[in-house]
Write a protein that holds these residues in place. Structure first.
Motif, PDB file in Angstrom:
ATOM      1  N   GLU A 545      -0.622   5.770  -4.103  1.00  0.00           N
ATOM      2  CA  GLU A 545       0.291   4.757  -3.576  1.00  0.00           C
ATOM      3  C   GLU A 545       0.253   4.686  -2.057  1.00  0.00           C
ATOM      4  OE1 GLU A 545       5.026   3.482  -3.892  1.00  0.00           O
ATOM      5  OE2 GLU A 545       4.266   5.239  -4.958  1.00  0.00           O
ATOM      6  N   ASN A 546       0.031   5.848  -1.384  1.00  0.00           N
ATOM      7  CA  ASN A 546       0.079   5.881   0.082  1.00  0.00           C
ATOM      8  C   ASN A 546      -1.306   5.862   0.722  1.00  0.00           C
ATOM      9  OD1 ASN A 546       2.953   6.080   0.242  1.00  0.00           O
ATOM     10  ND2 ASN A 546       2.789   8.239  -0.381  1.00  0.00           N
ATOM     11  N   LEU A 547      -2.320   5.465  -0.054  1.00  0.00           N
ATOM     12  CA  LEU A 547      -3.684   5.518   0.475  1.00  0.00           C
ATOM     13  C   LEU A 547      -3.824   4.718   1.763  1.00  0.00           C
ATOM     14  CD1 LEU A 547      -6.545   6.608  -0.105  1.00  0.00           C
ATOM     15  CD2 LEU A 547      -7.008   4.462  -1.320  1.00  0.00           C
ATOM     16  N   PHE A 548      -3.150   3.560   1.850  1.00  0.00           N
ATOM     17  CA  PHE A 548      -3.232   2.709   3.043  1.00  0.00           C
ATOM     18  C   PHE A 548      -1.852   2.552   3.686  1.00  0.00           C
ATOM     19  CE2 PHE A 548      -6.365   0.876  -0.086  1.00  0.00           C
ATOM     20  CZ  PHE A 548      -7.488   1.469   0.460  1.00  0.00           C
ATOM     21  N   ALA A 549      -1.000   3.569   3.553  1.00  0.00           N
ATOM     22  CA  ALA A 549       0.401   3.446   3.953  1.00  0.00           C
ATOM     23  C   ALA A 549       0.587   3.176   5.436  1.00  0.00           C
ATOM     24  CB  ALA A 549       1.160   4.711   3.564  1.00  0.00           C
ATOM     25  N   GLY A 550      -0.305   3.625   6.258  1.00  0.00           N
ATOM     26  CA  GLY A 550      -0.124   3.460   7.699  1.00  0.00           C
ATOM     27  C   GLY A 550      -0.513   2.101   8.226  1.00  0.00           C
ATOM     28  N   ILE A 551      -1.125   1.284   7.402  1.00  0.00           N
ATOM     29  CA  ILE A 551      -1.620  -0.010   7.870  1.00  0.00           C
ATOM     30  C   ILE A 551      -0.524  -1.055   7.720  1.00  0.00           C
ATOM     31  CG2 ILE A 551      -3.370  -1.789   7.527  1.00  0.00           C
ATOM     32  CD1 ILE A 551      -5.209   0.428   6.503  1.00  0.00           C
ATOM     33  N   SER A 552      -0.241  -1.760   8.803  1.00  0.00           N
ATOM     34  CA  SER A 552       0.801  -2.782   8.797  1.00  0.00           C
ATOM     35  C   SER A 552       0.398  -3.916   9.722  1.00  0.00           C
ATOM     36  CB  SER A 552       2.136  -2.181   9.246  1.00  0.00           C
ATOM     37  OG  SER A 552       2.031  -1.693  10.560  1.00  0.00           O
ATOM     38  N   GLY A 553       0.947  -5.084   9.431  1.00  0.00           N
ATOM     39  CA  GLY A 553       0.647  -6.234  10.266  1.00  0.00           C
ATOM     40  C   GLY A 553      -0.049  -7.331   9.499  1.00  0.00           C
ATOM     41  N   ALA A 554      -0.529  -8.317  10.230  1.00  0.00           N
ATOM     42  CA  ALA A 554      -1.130  -9.490   9.609  1.00  0.00           C
ATOM     43  C   ALA A 554      -2.493  -9.165   9.016  1.00  0.00           C
ATOM     44  CB  ALA A 554      -1.263 -10.607  10.641  1.00  0.00           C
ATOM     45  N   PHE A 564     -12.756  -1.492  -4.338  1.00  0.00           N
ATOM     46  CA  PHE A 564     -12.841  -0.666  -5.555  1.00  0.00           C
ATOM     47  C   PHE A 564     -13.702  -1.334  -6.635  1.00  0.00           C
ATOM     48  CE2 PHE A 564      -8.673   0.130  -3.574  1.00  0.00           C
ATOM     49  CZ  PHE A 564      -8.773   1.485  -3.322  1.00  0.00           C
ATOM     50  N   SER A 565     -14.434  -2.327  -6.277  1.00  0.00           N
ATOM     51  CA  SER A 565     -15.218  -3.067  -7.271  1.00  0.00           C
ATOM     52  C   SER A 565     -16.153  -2.130  -8.036  1.00  0.00           C
ATOM     53  CB  SER A 565     -16.047  -4.146  -6.570  1.00  0.00           C
ATOM     54  OG  SER A 565     -16.778  -4.901  -7.514  1.00  0.00           O
ATOM     55  N   GLY A 566     -16.099  -2.213  -9.352  1.00  0.00           N
ATOM     56  CA  GLY A 566     -16.975  -1.386 -10.187  1.00  0.00           C
ATOM     57  C   GLY A 566     -16.464   0.023 -10.436  1.00  0.00           C
ATOM     58  N   CYS A 567     -15.257   0.350  -9.966  1.00  0.00           N
ATOM     59  CA  CYS A 567     -14.679   1.682 -10.216  1.00  0.00           C
ATOM     60  C   CYS A 567     -14.044   1.668 -11.608  1.00  0.00           C
ATOM     61  CB  CYS A 567     -13.650   2.035  -9.145  1.00  0.00           C
ATOM     62  SG  CYS A 567     -14.352   2.286  -7.504  1.00  0.00           S
ATOM     63  N   SER A 568     -14.852   1.769 -12.600  1.00  0.00           N
ATOM     64  CA  SER A 568     -14.409   1.591 -13.982  1.00  0.00           C
ATOM     65  C   SER A 568     -13.506   2.714 -14.479  1.00  0.00           C
ATOM     66  CB  SER A 568     -15.627   1.470 -14.902  1.00  0.00           C
ATOM     67  OG  SER A 568     -16.468   2.589 -14.759  1.00  0.00           O
ATOM     68  N   GLY A 569     -13.438   3.831 -13.767  1.00  0.00           N
ATOM     69  CA  GLY A 569     -12.592   4.936 -14.216  1.00  0.00           C
ATOM     70  C   GLY A 569     -11.195   4.933 -13.642  1.00  0.00           C
ATOM     71  N   LEU A 570     -10.914   4.094 -12.645  1.00  0.00           N
ATOM     72  CA  LEU A 570      -9.572   4.022 -12.089  1.00  0.00           C
ATOM     73  C   LEU A 570      -8.626   3.401 -13.104  1.00  0.00           C
ATOM     74  CD1 LEU A 570     -10.344   2.892  -8.420  1.00  0.00           C
ATOM     75  CD2 LEU A 570      -9.838   5.192  -9.245  1.00  0.00           C
ATOM     76  N   THR A 571      -7.371   3.918 -13.148  1.00  0.00           N
ATOM     77  CA  THR A 571      -6.486   3.513 -14.261  1.00  0.00           C
ATOM     78  C   THR A 571      -5.318   2.635 -13.864  1.00  0.00           C
ATOM     79  OG1 THR A 571      -5.291   5.604 -13.996  1.00  0.00           O
ATOM     80  CG2 THR A 571      -7.077   5.544 -15.607  1.00  0.00           C
ATOM     81  N   SER A 572      -4.846   2.713 -12.611  1.00  0.00           N
ATOM     82  CA  SER A 572      -3.698   1.881 -12.261  1.00  0.00           C
ATOM     83  C   SER A 572      -3.655   1.610 -10.765  1.00  0.00           C
ATOM     84  CB  SER A 572      -2.382   2.542 -12.693  1.00  0.00           C
ATOM     85  OG  SER A 572      -2.185   3.761 -12.002  1.00  0.00           O
ATOM     86  N   ILE A 573      -2.949   0.519 -10.433  1.00  0.00           N
ATOM     87  CA  ILE A 573      -2.811   0.091  -9.039  1.00  0.00           C
ATOM     88  C   ILE A 573      -1.339   0.206  -8.645  1.00  0.00           C
ATOM     89  CG2 ILE A 573      -3.210  -1.757  -7.375  1.00  0.00           C
ATOM     90  CD1 ILE A 573      -5.052  -3.062  -9.476  1.00  0.00           C
ATOM     91  N   PRO A 574      -1.004   0.970  -7.638  1.00  0.00           N
ATOM     92  CA  PRO A 574       0.404   1.062  -7.208  1.00  0.00           C
ATOM     93  C   PRO A 574       0.896  -0.274  -6.664  1.00  0.00           C
ATOM     94  CG  PRO A 574      -0.930   2.799  -6.229  1.00  0.00           C
ATOM     95  CD  PRO A 574      -1.871   1.819  -6.825  1.00  0.00           C
ATOM     96  N   GLU A 575       2.145  -0.558  -6.927  1.00  0.00           N
ATOM     97  CA  GLU A 575       2.712  -1.827  -6.484  1.00  0.00           C
ATOM     98  C   GLU A 575       2.769  -1.910  -4.963  1.00  0.00           C
ATOM     99  OE1 GLU A 575       7.054  -3.763  -6.927  1.00  0.00           O
ATOM    100  OE2 GLU A 575       6.004  -3.450  -8.831  1.00  0.00           O
ATOM    101  N   ASN A 576       2.986  -0.762  -4.301  1.00  0.00           N
ATOM    102  CA  ASN A 576       3.134  -0.761  -2.835  1.00  0.00           C
ATOM    103  C   ASN A 576       1.848  -0.333  -2.120  1.00  0.00           C
ATOM    104  OD1 ASN A 576       5.900  -1.502  -2.898  1.00  0.00           O
ATOM    105  ND2 ASN A 576       6.441   0.619  -3.426  1.00  0.00           N
ATOM    106  N   LEU A 577       0.700  -0.535  -2.751  1.00  0.00           N
ATOM    107  CA  LEU A 577      -0.567  -0.094  -2.179  1.00  0.00           C
ATOM    108  C   LEU A 577      -0.788  -0.636  -0.771  1.00  0.00           C
ATOM    109  CD1 LEU A 577      -3.247   1.432  -2.604  1.00  0.00           C
ATOM    110  CD2 LEU A 577      -4.189  -0.685  -3.576  1.00  0.00           C
ATOM    111  N   PHE A 578      -0.306  -1.871  -0.533  1.00  0.00           N
ATOM    112  CA  PHE A 578      -0.568  -2.498   0.768  1.00  0.00           C
ATOM    113  C   PHE A 578       0.657  -2.482   1.676  1.00  0.00           C
ATOM    114  CE2 PHE A 578      -3.435  -4.616  -2.307  1.00  0.00           C
ATOM    115  CZ  PHE A 578      -4.592  -4.032  -1.880  1.00  0.00           C
ATOM    116  N   GLY A 579       1.638  -1.661   1.307  1.00  0.00           N
ATOM    117  CA  GLY A 579       2.775  -1.357   2.169  1.00  0.00           C
ATOM    118  C   GLY A 579       3.290  -2.523   2.983  1.00  0.00           C
ATOM    119  N   ASP A 580       3.077  -2.437   4.306  1.00  0.00           N
ATOM    120  CA  ASP A 580       3.669  -3.395   5.241  1.00  0.00           C
ATOM    121  C   ASP A 580       2.688  -4.449   5.737  1.00  0.00           C
ATOM    122  OD1 ASP A 580       6.150  -2.082   5.146  1.00  0.00           O
ATOM    123  OD2 ASP A 580       5.467  -0.625   6.626  1.00  0.00           O
ATOM    124  N   ILE A 581       1.596  -4.675   5.001  1.00  0.00           N
ATOM    125  CA  ILE A 581       0.695  -5.762   5.376  1.00  0.00           C
ATOM    126  C   ILE A 581       1.319  -7.069   4.906  1.00  0.00           C
ATOM    127  CG2 ILE A 581      -1.591  -6.778   5.076  1.00  0.00           C
ATOM    128  CD1 ILE A 581      -2.675  -3.982   4.598  1.00  0.00           C
TER     129      ILE A 581
END
Length: 615
Positions: A545-554, A564-581
């Motif tokens: 969830e906090n992978l990109f937590a520090g990134i904010s702005g336009a 993540f294109s082609g990452c067939s083993g990943l199972t879910s996307i956090p709702e707040n992945l893009f935090g303050d963007i």
């Protein structure tokens, strides 16, 4: 022995008149004279009934022997008192100033060789209390007894020629406040080389924790214009404990050294070599830039060739002196005064497997961004394995001048085995543009996990394409991505900074570390995470969830294009992945970001209050 004969000449008349000799004897005189000249108190001989009044020549010479023993760390170096000139005739001529200077000997422990230039006025400045001895190398010497730490100059004139100046004695106190060096050599044009141990003469007193206990070597060897020697390995033996302000500040500044910094040069100091010579720490700065430290003949980086190698070549684009051991008994010494790319080749008498060693030290790099790797084996199909440290040969230089490893092993399809953990040891400080761009691009034979400390020395703000395509196509790298792989990098995103870093690294496994990009904060940059994990099909679990937590702005264009294109083993996307963007959508900012992630379930991430699929 010749000096003793001279002394006997002084007393010749006394042998003719023993009564007069008895009247002249005053043994206390020699004790006081030795104390005056050398700063030591020689005990009186308790065997005598009245030791301060009368004795014979044997006693006087024995006093000299004991003085020598005291001055030489308890080692008896003379035995005048038992020699043939220890007569029974009383005399005090042995106590003459000249005789004491000649017969009492203090060892010299540090040496300066002059350059042989004509009309030399050699200048040594000392700012320490203690007793010192200078052997000027031409038959003259000087005893110095100092009770204060003010700076005083000691001069000697030569008529030209080479001389070895020896310095002995021991300091008993140092200047704490003025910033003056304990000793400095102000005859910059006349110092050719140095040897021995300066720390034996100017050591740390006690544990060095009290004022006046630590020597300073600020500017001690600075600006030697005709220097041709190396730094002695034991130069500062005897200097220990916690360093003080400016202790080694610019000690060797602007002096062309014929060797590198010895590994144990500061072994007694409670600080690492990197801390002592770091430009970021003004207290310990020596300014022994690696450009003045150019000759290290022992190989530090090794290449193992494929079994059928009959010819091998690679490129260098850096200044410096390098040594190439081709593994068949041939060694090439290469001195480069420019940064132009040049190819170095070797033909073997017979095809086979060879171990090639690279030594030496770089002294300058391209700072104009021409994409020239300091060393490159691009598309070399004769590399089977690598070991050792490239950073030892191509380290970060003073003032942050950084090596670039752009495409260093690009296309080395036959390179197999693990990436050496110390491969970039010696590379430190802030990254620069393309620093590790495409370094291992297409090295599908590399195996094993990525070393956790591979980029441990790198710290500072992101740079453009700093890790662009670094491991692109390394499909056999295995294990999880180390969480601290980029731990030292902090600051605002840069264009393409992690573009395709792990592109098609299908062998990587486990979850993406939550703190992998923890130091990145600030406004998005174009392509900052474009294709970063493209087709890393072995990665599993939820995207942190906090992978990109520090990134904010336009948003920026293509900022997460195919991340993540082609990452067939990943199972879910956090709702707040893009935090303050948040802000106006930009072209391709999420293009194909999760394309081919066939195992993803649950809600998508939101931006501007909307799920991605609604944008």
């Amino acid at each position: 022995m010749r000096n003793l004969l001279i002394l006997l000449g002084f007393v010749g008349c006394l042998f003719c008149n023993s009564a007069r000799a008895a009247e002249m004897v005053n043994v206390e005189y020699i004790h006081k004279l030795i104390e005056q000249q050398w700063g030591i108190t020689v005990p009186y001989n308790p065997a005598l009934e009245n030791p301060k009044v009368a004795a014979n020549m044997k006693y006087l010479l024995t006093a000299v022997d004991r003085a020598n023993k005291m001055l030489n760390d308890g080692v008896a170096i003379t035995d005048y008192g038992n020699g043939e000139y220890a007569t029974t005739y009383a005399a005090d001529t042995i106590a003459s100033i000249d005789a004491v200077k000649r017969l009492v000997k203090m060892p010299t422990k540090f040496f300066v060789t002059t350059t042989g230039r004509p009309r030399v006025k050699f200048d040594i400045a000392i700012s320490a209390a203690g007793t010192f001895f200078i052997d000027w190398g031409d038959g003259t010497s000087q005893v110095i007894i100092r009770t204060d730490t003010t700076e005083e100059h000691y001069y000697h004139k030569y008529n030209g020629g080479n001389y070895v100046i020896g310095i002995g004695g021991k300091a008993t106190g140092y200047d704490t406040d003025s910033g003056l060096p304990a000793i400095s050599f102000l005859s910059e044009d006349y110092v050719g080389k140095i040897s021995g141990c300066l720390g034996a003469v100017f050591p740390t007193i006690g544990d060095g924790s009290e004022p006046g206990q630590q020597p300073s070597f600020i500017y001690t060897f600075s600006g030697f214009n005709n220097f041709y020697g190396k730094i002695p390995e034991n130069l500062f033996d005897g200097v220990k404990g916690t360093p003080t302000d400016l202790m080694f500040y610019q000690t060797f500044a602007h002096t062309q050294l014929g060797g590198c910094i010895p590994d144990n040069l500061f072994s007694g100091i409670d600080a690492t070599l990197d801390e002592i010579i770091s430009e970021h720490d003004p207290f310990f700065l020596t300014n022994v830039e690696q450009e003045y430290c150019s000759i290290v003949t022992a190989p530090r980086f090794f290449v193992t060739t494929t079994p059928d190698t009959s010819e091998f070549s690679f490129d260098i684009s850096a200044k410096g002196t390098f040594y190439i051991n081709w593994g068949d008994g041939n060694i090439d010494e290469i001195t480069r005064t420019n940064i132009d790319r040049e190819t170095y080749s070797h033909t073997y008498a017979s095809a086979g497997e060879h171990t090639i060693g690279v030594g030496g030290k770089a002294t300058g790099y391209d700072v104009n961004g021409s994409y020239s790797a300091v060393i490159s084996f691009h598309d070399n199909l004769n590399i089977a394995g690598i070991d050792g440290s490239l950073g030892a040969v191509f380290p970060t230089l003073g003032y942050g001048r950084q090596p670039i490893f752009y495409r260093t092993f690009f296309g080395c399809a036959n390179l197999k085995g693990a990436i050496p953990a110390d491969l970039f040891k010696g590379v430190s400080g802030a990254p620069v543009k393309d620093m590790f761009g495409s370094t291992f691009y297409g090295c599908s034979g590399l195996t094993g996990p990525i070393p956790e400390n591979l980029f441990a020395g790198i710290s500072g703000a992101p740079a453009q394409s700093m890790f662009g395509y670094t491991f692109d196509g390394c499909s056999n790298l295995s294990g999880p991505i180390p969480e601290n792989l980029f731990a030292g990098i902090s600051g605002a995103p840069a264009f393409s900074m992690f573009m395709s870093t792990f592109y098609e690294c299908s062998g990587l496994s486990g979850s993406i570390p939550e703190k992998l990009f923890a130091g990145i904060s600030g406004a998005p940059a174009s392509y900052m995470f474009g294709y970063t994990f493209y087709k890393c099909s072995g990665l599993s679990g939820s995207i942190p969830e906090n992978l990109f937590a520090g990134i904010s702005g336009a948003p920026a264009s293509n900022m997460f294009n195919s991340t993540f294109s082609g990452c067939s083993g990943l199972t879910s996307i956090p709702e707040n992945l893009f935090g303050d963007i948040s802000g106006t959508a930009q072209y391709g900012m999420f293009a194909s970001m999760f394309y081919g992630c066939t195992s993803l379930t649950g809600a998508s991430a939101k931006i501007n209050g909307k799920y991605l699929y609604e944008i």
